[in-house]
Design an enzyme around this catalytic site. Structure first.
Site, PDB file in Angstrom:
ATOM      1  N   ASP A  35       0.830  -1.200   0.000  1.00 12.64           N
ATOM      2  CA  ASP A  35       0.000   0.000   0.000  1.00 12.64           C
ATOM      3  C   ASP A  35       0.867   1.252   0.000  1.00 12.64           C
ATOM      4  O   ASP A  35       1.689   1.448   0.909  1.00 12.64           O
ATOM      5  CB  ASP A  35      -0.904   0.021   1.230  1.00 12.64           C
ATOM      6  CG  ASP A  35      -2.008  -1.026   1.163  1.00 12.64           C
ATOM      7  OD1 ASP A  35      -2.731  -1.053   0.153  1.00 12.64           O
ATOM      8  OD2 ASP A  35      -2.150  -1.813   2.118  1.00 12.64           O
ATOM      9  N   ASP A 176     -10.243  -5.890  -0.843  1.00 12.56           N
ATOM     10  CA  ASP A 176      -9.265  -5.373   0.119  1.00 12.56           C
ATOM     11  C   ASP A 176     -10.007  -4.616   1.217  1.00 12.56           C
ATOM     12  O   ASP A 176     -10.694  -3.629   0.946  1.00 12.56           O
ATOM     13  CB  ASP A 176      -8.297  -4.435  -0.621  1.00 12.56           C
ATOM     14  CG  ASP A 176      -7.201  -3.882   0.283  1.00 12.56           C
ATOM     15  OD1 ASP A 176      -7.140  -4.273   1.459  1.00 12.56           O
ATOM     16  OD2 ASP A 176      -6.408  -3.058  -0.209  1.00 12.56           O
TER      17      ASP A 176
END
Length: 220
Positions: A35, A176
């Site tokens: 991320d 996610d």
């Protein structure tokens, strides 16, 4: 389509990154989910491009890079990635997002498009021909440990219906955000193919990573 697991590096032991990655490899995880957050597109700042390039030197695992940044096109050239890696950018992050996807593809990298919980699945309609993956966020991005949004199953189902209606059967759907075993099982039934695993299912105090990965795969 084979179901795959992507380990969220944000939830790993960042002080012992190489050891954590070796443990992830041994558990048979398919991708390393990284991320990138800029503190503007989402209210958090996390991992950077130097880390990505360092990780590429210590593992052959494909990287699943999730760019939660404004104007991601400015940063594509900062990453030393290969043909098995995926770079996923947000539909909401740039005015000309198709141009950004084309830039990713021109580098010989797989391209993904992500949408936030409140973003319509219609955003995949005119970008699908450029996509190797569609990412449906099941929490509002920015922080680990959030609860899944209540309409997550419906949204994954709608995404699959949309892609299939245009014969994009080959495009996998990644999910996610709070992907626990229970949520993963439900989303898998609606068409999810790739599951980003963090503190809800992989990096757990009461299970080692091999056990956690085994238990998750068992319900898919």
């Amino acid at each position: 389509m084979d179901k795959k697991l992507s380990a969220s590096i944000m939830c790993a032991d960042l002080l012992n990154m190489e050891e954590s990655i070796k443990e992830i490899e041994k558990a048979g995880i398919d991708y390393l989910h990284i991320d990138i957050m800029d503190g503007a597109f989402v209210p958090n700042i996390t991992l950077g491009f130097d880390l990505i390039n360092s990780i590429k030197k210590i593992t052959d695992m494909p990287l699943d890079v999730h760019m939660m940044v404004n104007e991601p096109s400015k940063f594509i050239d900062s990453m030393c990635l290969s043909e098995n890696d995926i770079v996923c950018v947000h539909s909401e992050s740039e005015i000309h997002i198709a141009r950004t996807l084309e830039k990713i593809k021109s580098k010989g990298i797989k391209a993904g498009l992500a949408i936030n919980p409140a973003t319509p699945v219609e955003n995949f309609r005119y970008t699908a021909e450029l996509l190797d993956m569609a990412l449906v966020m099941t929490v509002n991005p920015g922080f680990a440990g959030q609860k899944i949004v209540p309409f997550a199953e419906r949204k994954v189902k709608d995404t699959r219906i949309l892609l299939d209606s245009f014969r994009y059967y080959h495009i996998p759907i990644e999910v996610d955000g709070n992907i626990s075993i229970e949520n993963g099982m439900k989303l898998s039934r609606q068409g999810a193919d790739i599951f980003v695993l963090g503190t809800s299912a992989l990096f757990m105090k009461d299970k080692n990573m091999n056990e956690a990965a085994r238990d998750f795969r068992a319900v898919l």
